[in-house]
Design an enzyme around this catalytic site. Structure first.
Site, PDB file in Angstrom:
ATOM      1  CG  ASP A 172      15.363 109.014  -0.259  1.00 49.16           C
ATOM      2  OD1 ASP A 172      16.584 108.763  -0.385  1.00 49.16           O
ATOM      3  OD2 ASP A 172      14.572 109.015  -1.217  1.00 49.16           O
ATOM      4  CE  LYS A 191      17.571 112.189  13.581  1.00 51.74           C
ATOM      5  NZ  LYS A 191      17.220 110.997  14.417  1.00 51.74           N
ATOM      6  CB  THR A 230      12.338 112.176  -7.156  1.00 54.50           C
ATOM      7  OG1 THR A 230      13.196 112.533  -6.060  1.00 54.50           O
ATOM      8  CG2 THR A 230      13.001 112.567  -8.461  1.00 54.50           C
ATOM      9  CB  ALA A 231       9.937 113.523  -2.409  1.00 53.32           C
ATOM     10  CE1 TYR A 232       1.698 113.566  -0.927  1.00 54.43           C
ATOM     11  CE2 TYR A 232       2.285 114.993   0.910  1.00 54.43           C
ATOM     12  CZ  TYR A 232       1.341 114.272   0.213  1.00 54.43           C
ATOM     13  OH  TYR A 232       0.044 114.242   0.659  1.00 54.43           O
TER      14      TYR A 232
END
Length: 289
Positions: free
Chosen positions: A68, A73, A183-185
């Site tokens: 991811d 990036k 769905t990340a941090y």
């Protein structure tokens, strides 16, 4: 003839194994593979003279290989040109990458045959203001994280929605997230899961020193303003998509709102969000047993 630009992560793709498979598959299916000269040389092509900065302009579709982080990036490179991006997952979880590394050939075939869709994901614009002047600005696909610096002290963040005071958060920080970033941090910090095609903004406190503090969701047309309290004598950090970091201090203002730019993401597998979510979380749990 479809021109497919390739952005590999050499740290994750040992000896460019999967990049080779991707390039060979593109050629086999009648497409054109575009890689920068450094990568081309490692693949045995000594005649390529394509600069990395020109790959996006020369391509119809972009493909990145990695996790991811690699996708985020690559997204920063492609979104300003409006080119759709497909991710091949070489990492452990890969919520953003749509293609498994063992399914590259089939994915390329679908690309070349125009059997894919493009999701237009909501993004955010964020600016940092100090003494009335903008000192930094960035574009966001996943999240803006305002967090304490190296010294472990409570950070006090005054949070406003459309200039209306919402709350003062004492704690480790605050995550301002898109639906894609849910769905990340934000998820790890107790935030809600949100389908990626919904336009809204999620704010999730990080370890708040409050009994009642929870995540909150607001409509995408609102502006989130976070003021680092003047009493915060130590520095804090603003991190965008885990890619760019900016130091902030007491009195600085972080303003975040919906961007006019949307991120075009290629979709091939036809799975809905909850199928992907179940599979990713379950697979990771099984792999840790």
């Amino acid at each position: 003839m479809l021109k497919i630009g390739i952005i590999p992560n050499e740290d994750k793709d040992e000896e460019l194994k999967y990049t080779r498979i991707l390039v060979d598959s593109i050629k086999k299916c009648g497409g054109t593979a575009i890689v920068c000269d450094d990568i081309a040389l490692k693949l045995g092509d000594k005649e390529s003279n394509i600069n990395e900065d020109n790959i996006v302009d020369m391509s119809d579709v972009m493909v990145c290989l990695g996790g991811d982080g690699t996708f985020l990036k690559a997204a920063r490179m492609t979104v300003v040109k409006g080119k759709p991006l497909l991710g091949v997952n070489l990492g452990k979880l890969g919520f953003l990458a749509d293609v498994d590394k063992n399914d590259i050939e089939n994915a390329v075939k679908r690309l070349v045959e125009d059997k894919f869709t493009v999701d237009e994901r909501m993004m955010l614009d964020t600016v940092i203001v100090r003494d009335g002047k903008i000192i930094a600005e960035d574009i966001v696909l996943n999240d803006v994280v305002i967090s304490r610096g190296a010294i472990s002290r409570i950070l006090h963040l005054k949070t406003y929605i459309n200039d209306a005071f919402m709350d003062l958060y004492p704690g480790d920080g605050l995550i301002i997230s898109t639906p894609t970033g849910s769905t990340a941090y934000s998820l790890s910090a107790g935030g809600p899961l949100v389908e990626p095609d919904v336009d809204l903004i999620i704010c999730t406190p990080i370890c708040p020193h409050l009994l009642y503090s929870r995540s909150f969701i607001t409509t995408a047309d609102r502006v989130i303003k976070v003021v680092v309290a003047e009493s915060s004598s130590h520095e804090a950090m603003v991190t965008v998509d885990g890619q760019n970091g900016y130091e902030v201090r007491g009195g600085d203002v972080i303003i975040t709102k919906k961007s006019r730019i949307r991120m075009p993401m290629v979709r091939l597998n036809g799975k809905n969000f909850f199928d992907v979510l179940r599979g990713k979380i379950y697979d990771r749990g099984e792999s840790m047993k």
